[in-house]
Design an enzyme around this catalytic site. Structure first.
Site, short mmCIF file in Angstrom:
data_model
loop_
_atom_site.label_atom_id
_atom_site.label_comp_id
_atom_site.label_asym_id
_atom_site.label_seq_id
_atom_site.Cartn_x
_atom_site.Cartn_y
_atom_site.Cartn_z
N ARG A 46 0.82 -1.23 0.00
CA ARG A 46 0.00 0.00 0.00
C ARG A 46 0.86 1.28 0.00
O ARG A 46 0.48 2.28 -0.61
CB ARG A 46 -0.92 -0.05 1.23
CG ARG A 46 -1.85 1.14 1.40
CD ARG A 46 -2.83 0.87 2.54
NE ARG A 46 -3.46 2.06 3.06
CZ ARG A 46 -4.67 2.51 2.71
NH1 ARG A 46 -5.39 1.84 1.83
NH2 ARG A 46 -5.17 3.60 3.25
N ILE A 72 -7.26 7.58 -1.25
CA ILE A 72 -7.36 6.13 -1.14
C ILE A 72 -8.10 5.89 0.18
O ILE A 72 -7.84 6.57 1.17
CB ILE A 72 -5.94 5.54 -1.14
CG1 ILE A 72 -5.90 4.03 -1.21
CG2 ILE A 72 -5.14 5.96 0.06
CD1 ILE A 72 -4.46 3.51 -1.38
N SER A 73 -9.05 4.95 0.18
CA SER A 73 -9.83 4.70 1.39
C SER A 73 -8.97 4.08 2.49
O SER A 73 -7.93 3.49 2.23
CB SER A 73 -10.98 3.73 1.11
OG SER A 73 -11.79 4.22 0.10
N GLN A 74 -9.49 4.17 3.69
CA GLN A 74 -8.89 3.53 4.86
C GLN A 74 -8.86 2.01 4.61
O GLN A 74 -9.78 1.47 3.99
CB GLN A 74 -9.80 3.96 6.01
CG GLN A 74 -9.96 3.07 7.15
CD GLN A 74 -11.18 3.52 7.99
OE1 GLN A 74 -12.10 4.20 7.52
NE2 GLN A 74 -11.16 3.12 9.21
N PHE A 214 -16.83 9.00 0.69
CA PHE A 214 -15.98 8.84 -0.51
C PHE A 214 -15.95 10.14 -1.31
O PHE A 214 -16.86 10.96 -1.22
CB PHE A 214 -16.55 7.74 -1.41
CG PHE A 214 -16.18 6.35 -0.97
CD1 PHE A 214 -16.77 5.77 0.14
CD2 PHE A 214 -15.22 5.62 -1.67
CE1 PHE A 214 -16.43 4.49 0.55
CE2 PHE A 214 -14.88 4.33 -1.27
CZ PHE A 214 -15.48 3.76 -0.16
#
Ligand code: SAH
Length: 225
Positions: A46, A72-74, A214
């Protein structure tokens, strides 16, 4: 190549430890059970997908910038969505919002083929390069408006939207195969609920899951700019 990308062996080991801790403390501890998802999250680096200055925080429990004002999401949200998608090694999946390519890499680990659409060309190009450098081949990235889907490649076993939509675009549901599942954040500009939709005996079943936040899907069947 990997060594050059990550800055040497010490850091590589350090990131691997951080990744294992992320899987234990953020995913398993919160109820993610799918072994294949956990394995993929434990493998994909990541820290290479976020903006470079944020690499040391890549495995922390929050979203991060990836450039072009996108995020970028958690890790937990990414894992949750992948688990909800219920894909197999044989699945053909459509991803809308390639972004950094992080989730594309995870999907490439989990599925047979990933079709991914990104509207911002520099992000798509960067993701393409990084995924190739990491040795992924079972993906195809297209620059364009993903809110229309990718009819030429349909039907898909799974569709995952990684940007928010005001409502579920019908045109995407039409591209979902019988037994296929779609996961998408649906709601307002600031916050949404994650919805899981699947077709069963020709009928659409919709479940509401977590609250989330988002960036917007901008396009014909998403938000206007
Ligand atoms: N899942 C990604 C993060 C996605 S962020 C990752 O792992 O990095 C959401 C992305 O959706 C952004 O890159 C944004 O540019 C893209 N996007 C927004 N509207 C879009 C559209 N209509 N079609 C394709 N991509 C879109």
């Amino acid at each position: 190549m990997l060594k050059k990308l990550t800055g040497g062996r010490e850091k590589l080991v350090d990131y691997q430890i951080q990744r294992e801790r992320m899987v234990r403390e953020q995913l398993i501890a919160r109820g993610i059970k799918d072994e294949r998802v956990l394995e993929a999250m434990g493998k994909v680096p990541r820290h290479l997908f976020v903006e470079e200055v944020f690499a040391p925080r890549a495995y922390a429990d929050h979203p991060l910038p990836i450039g072009e004002k996108q995020t970028i999401s958690q890790p937990y949200i990414v894992a949750y969505m992948l688990e909800a998608l219920e894909v197999s090694k044989k699945s053909r999946v459509l991803e809308i919002g390639t972004g950094s390519g992080y989730q594309t890499a995870l999907l490439a680990q989990l599925c047979q083929k990933v079709y991914s659409i990104e509207r911002i060309r520099p992000l798509a190009q960067k993701a393409q390069r990084l995924l190739e450098q990491l040795g992924y081949h079972n993906f195809q990235i297209m620059v364009g408006d993903g809110s229309r889907g990718w009819p030429e490649k349909a039907p898909f076993d799974g569709i995952i939207i990684s940007a928010s939509v005001p409502s579920l675009p019908l045109i995407l549901l039409e591209q979902l195969d019988e037994g296929g599942r779609m996961v998408a954040p649906v709601g307002g500009e600031k916050s949404q609920t994650l919805r899981v939709v699947y077709k069963k005996s020709g009928q659409l079943i919709e479940e509401e899951r977590l609250h989330c936040s988002f960036v917007k899907l901008i396009g014909e069947y998403g938000w206007s700019e």
